[in-house]
Design a protein around this motif. Structure first.
Motif, PDB file in Angstrom:
ATOM      1  N   PHE A   4      -7.142  10.392   4.508  1.00 17.77           N
ATOM      2  CA  PHE A   4      -7.599   9.028   4.710  1.00 17.77           C
ATOM      3  C   PHE A   4      -7.382   8.200   3.452  1.00 17.77           C
ATOM      4  O   PHE A   4      -7.418   8.709   2.328  1.00 17.77           O
ATOM      5  N   THR A   5      -7.176   6.886   3.660  1.00 17.80           N
ATOM      6  CA  THR A   5      -7.036   5.964   2.545  1.00 17.80           C
ATOM      7  C   THR A   5      -8.407   5.493   2.084  1.00 17.80           C
ATOM      8  O   THR A   5      -9.249   5.115   2.893  1.00 17.80           O
ATOM      9  N   THR A   6      -8.626   5.498   0.771  1.00 17.01           N
ATOM     10  CA  THR A   6      -9.833   4.920   0.187  1.00 17.01           C
ATOM     11  C   THR A   6      -9.524   3.484  -0.205  1.00 17.01           C
ATOM     12  O   THR A   6      -8.601   3.245  -0.990  1.00 17.01           O
ATOM     13  N   VAL A   7     -10.267   2.526   0.357  1.00 16.72           N
ATOM     14  CA  VAL A   7     -10.017   1.112   0.080  1.00 16.72           C
ATOM     15  C   VAL A   7     -11.117   0.567  -0.824  1.00 16.72           C
ATOM     16  O   VAL A   7     -12.306   0.664  -0.499  1.00 16.72           O
ATOM     17  N   LEU A   8     -10.701   0.026  -1.967  1.00 18.59           N
ATOM     18  CA  LEU A   8     -11.616  -0.608  -2.906  1.00 18.59           C
ATOM     19  C   LEU A   8     -11.325  -2.099  -2.926  1.00 18.59           C
ATOM     20  O   LEU A   8     -10.191  -2.529  -2.701  1.00 18.59           O
ATOM     21  N   SER A   9     -12.340  -2.905  -3.190  1.00 20.25           N
ATOM     22  CA  SER A   9     -12.107  -4.334  -3.342  1.00 20.25           C
ATOM     23  C   SER A   9     -12.862  -4.834  -4.556  1.00 20.25           C
ATOM     24  O   SER A   9     -13.942  -4.342  -4.880  1.00 20.25           O
ATOM     25  N   LEU A 127      -0.703   8.294  -4.403  1.00 26.37           N
ATOM     26  CA  LEU A 127      -0.216   6.915  -4.321  1.00 26.37           C
ATOM     27  C   LEU A 127      -1.377   5.920  -4.266  1.00 26.37           C
ATOM     28  O   LEU A 127      -2.295   6.055  -3.456  1.00 26.37           O
ATOM     29  N   LEU A 128      -1.307   4.923  -5.137  1.00 30.25           N
ATOM     30  CA  LEU A 128      -2.242   3.802  -5.161  1.00 30.25           C
ATOM     31  C   LEU A 128      -1.435   2.521  -4.985  1.00 30.25           C
ATOM     32  O   LEU A 128      -0.465   2.291  -5.714  1.00 30.25           O
ATOM     33  N   LEU A 129      -1.819   1.679  -4.024  1.00 23.74           N
ATOM     34  CA  LEU A 129      -1.130   0.416  -3.789  1.00 23.74           C
ATOM     35  C   LEU A 129      -2.082  -0.751  -4.044  1.00 23.74           C
ATOM     36  O   LEU A 129      -3.223  -0.754  -3.573  1.00 23.74           O
ATOM     37  N   ILE A 130      -1.581  -1.743  -4.796  1.00 25.54           N
ATOM     38  CA  ILE A 130      -2.370  -2.927  -5.137  1.00 25.54           C
ATOM     39  C   ILE A 130      -1.565  -4.156  -4.730  1.00 25.54           C
ATOM     40  O   ILE A 130      -0.624  -4.556  -5.423  1.00 25.54           O
ATOM     41  N   PRO A 131      -1.878  -4.771  -3.588  1.00 24.51           N
ATOM     42  CA  PRO A 131      -1.112  -5.945  -3.155  1.00 24.51           C
ATOM     43  C   PRO A 131      -1.444  -7.170  -3.999  1.00 24.51           C
ATOM     44  O   PRO A 131      -2.591  -7.393  -4.375  1.00 24.51           O
ATOM     45  N   ILE A 158       9.347   5.390   8.748  1.00 29.30           N
ATOM     46  CA  ILE A 158       7.972   5.352   9.253  1.00 29.30           C
ATOM     47  C   ILE A 158       7.407   6.760   9.362  1.00 29.30           C
ATOM     48  O   ILE A 158       8.013   7.635   9.986  1.00 29.30           O
ATOM     49  N   SER A 159       6.249   6.964   8.730  1.00 28.49           N
ATOM     50  CA  SER A 159       5.565   8.254   8.800  1.00 28.49           C
ATOM     51  C   SER A 159       4.150   8.086   8.269  1.00 28.49           C
ATOM     52  O   SER A 159       3.938   7.350   7.299  1.00 28.49           O
ATOM     53  N   PRO A 160       3.167   8.770   8.870  1.00 22.36           N
ATOM     54  CA  PRO A 160       1.808   8.720   8.315  1.00 22.36           C
ATOM     55  C   PRO A 160       1.735   9.159   6.860  1.00 22.36           C
ATOM     56  O   PRO A 160       0.808   8.774   6.138  1.00 22.36           O
ATOM     57  N   VAL A 161       2.726   9.937   6.418  1.00 20.97           N
ATOM     58  CA  VAL A 161       2.767  10.388   5.033  1.00 20.97           C
ATOM     59  C   VAL A 161       2.853   9.198   4.071  1.00 20.97           C
ATOM     60  O   VAL A 161       2.422   9.287   2.917  1.00 20.97           O
ATOM     61  N   LEU A 162       3.376   8.062   4.551  1.00 19.51           N
ATOM     62  CA  LEU A 162       3.543   6.891   3.692  1.00 19.51           C
ATOM     63  C   LEU A 162       2.258   6.087   3.526  1.00 19.51           C
ATOM     64  O   LEU A 162       2.216   5.165   2.708  1.00 19.51           O
ATOM     65  N   LEU A 163       1.215   6.417   4.257  1.00 20.05           N
ATOM     66  CA  LEU A 163      -0.070   5.769   4.015  1.00 20.05           C
ATOM     67  C   LEU A 163      -0.614   6.224   2.666  1.00 20.05           C
ATOM     68  O   LEU A 163      -0.598   7.405   2.354  1.00 20.05           O
ATOM     69  N   PRO A 164      -1.098   5.287   1.830  1.00 19.49           N
ATOM     70  CA  PRO A 164      -1.496   5.651   0.466  1.00 19.49           C
ATOM     71  C   PRO A 164      -2.828   6.384   0.406  1.00 19.49           C
ATOM     72  O   PRO A 164      -3.621   6.348   1.355  1.00 19.49           O
ATOM     73  N   ASP A 165      -3.076   7.009  -0.721  1.00 18.68           N
ATOM     74  CA  ASP A 165      -4.379   7.626  -0.970  1.00 18.68           C
ATOM     75  C   ASP A 165      -5.430   6.570  -1.289  1.00 18.68           C
ATOM     76  O   ASP A 165      -6.594   6.695  -0.908  1.00 18.68           O
TER      77      ASP A 165
END
Length: 379
Positions: A4-9, A127-131, A158-165
């Motif tokens: 699952f992705t952990t989303v911080l704001s 992987l951490l993504l910051i838009p 396209i793959s679920p593997v590309l969803l970030p941590d």
């Protein structure tokens, strides 16, 4: 790699605890974002806390196959953790870098070619993504999009593997965007939400994300223009964009994106700008068969009149979208971006080749109908 992705704001400082345990970190961004004070400070902190930091800061907009191939040659042999900071193109390429980080150095080019032909990635580095734009929602999608100019289109890996941590929604990073970039990327987010909501593959989970995202979008889009430094407004639009990406993960876009792919793939028109051109004509095309859902969209508008009949609500959405694009100062004709009528048949053929998205259209569409949509915004 997390399931699952952990989303911080909030503030960008929150990522310190995430990155401290990693030895070989790669940060990917573009020249404009690299110059932001918050990003410079982040890079300085990372240099102090990790064993080795690689910074790649020349990622292009609308990346092409040749761009990714060139990037692969720059990557270090070991990559434990990837941080992508930027717009949708940067985030998509960061996903691919994370995949290459788990491939043998000598096999990375071949691995990329395999991905372009439909093979799925099976593992990646953390992987951490910051838009830095509230638009693409790439931080919430399992997609990485690459332009293929010779085919006048784009390919989606396209793959679920590309969803970030991890995802960090930091509104202060979006305040430096020029107004026209804020406008076009925001409309891109709306395209994701409304297309997924009306797609042939729509479903209750994707619909729920889309409805939440559209409510946040409609409540904040005009405020971001009048109050560009309001961080709460910008955070709400980042959430709208994130929910758009989540909608894509469970549903899918259709005509707007299928028709915009050739504009980006062949002419390198920025993705948000291409989508903003096509939003109104594509929604007009599906308005009647999607009348019930379009009426639900209307009910989310700030000044919605609940007493209107369903048909009038659906038409009112089209009127609202036309007014919004004009209010945001975005171009409404293909001629405004240098596309001539003689080029439209090729665009229509290329759009029909985006079968993954054409199949999601709520109504069947022919090449002639696609050409008519292009013609409707070309003088």
């Amino acid at each position: 790699m997390n399931i699952f992705t952990t989303v911080l704001s909030g503030d960008i400082d929150q990522i310190s605890d995430i990155t401290l345990s990693h030895q070989d970190i790669l940060l990917a961004t573009d020249p404009n974002v690299r110059g932001l004070p918050q990003v410079e400070q982040l890079i300085a902190r990372l240099r102090e806390s990790c064993d080795h930091l690689t910074v790649i800061d020349d990622l292009p907009a609308e990346p092409r196959e040749e761009d990714v191939l060139r990037l692969i040659q720059q990557l270090p042999a070991t990559i434990n953790f990837v941080i992508g900071v930027g717009g949708g193109s940067v985030l998509d390429v960061s996903k691919l870098i994370a995949v290459f980080g788990k491939a043998e150095h000598s096999a990375r080019v071949e691995r990329f070619k395999q991905l372009l032909t439909g093979e799925k990635p099976t593992e990646r580095a953390e992987l951490l993504l910051i838009p830095t734009t509230a638009g693409t929602g790439a931080e919430a999608t399992p997609n990485a999009i690459v332009a293929i100019p010779e085919r006048a289109t784009k390919v989606g890996i396209i793959s679920p593997v590309l969803l970030p941590d991890y995802v960090l929604l930091a509104p202060e990073l979006t305040t430096s965007m020029p107004a026209h970039i804020t406008a076009s990327t925001s409309v891109d987010a709306l395209c994701h939400l409304i297309e997924c909501f009306t797609a042939s593959v729509s479903n209750p989970i994707g619909d729920n994300y889309a409805l939440i995202g559209m409510q946040k979008f409609f409540a904040n889009i005009e405020k971001v223009i009048t109050s560009p430094d309001n961080l709460l407004v910008r955070l709400n639009l980042l959430w709208a964009s994130y929910f758009g990406g989540a909608s894509i993960s469970h549903s899918g876009t259709h005509l707007v994106h299928a028709l915009s792919y050739p504009l980006g793939g062949k002419f390198r028109i920025p993705h948000g700008l291409a989508n903003s051109l096509l939003l109104v004509p594509c929604m007009k095309f599906i308005c009647k068969p999607c009348q019930e859902k379009m009426a639900q969209v209307y009910d989310l508008l700030p000044d919605a009149d609940p007493s209107l009949a369903e048909e009038k609500k659906a038409q009112a959405v089209i009127d609202y979208l036309e007014s919004l694009v004009a209010q945001l100062g975005l171009p409404t004709r293909l001629n405004d971006i240098g596309i001539e009528a003689s080029q439209l048949p090729e665009l229509a053929r290329s759009a029909m080749e985006v079968k993954r998205l054409i199949a999601n259209s709520p109504v069947p569409v022919t090449e002639q109908e696609v050409l008519s949509i292009y013609n409707s915004i070309c003088e």
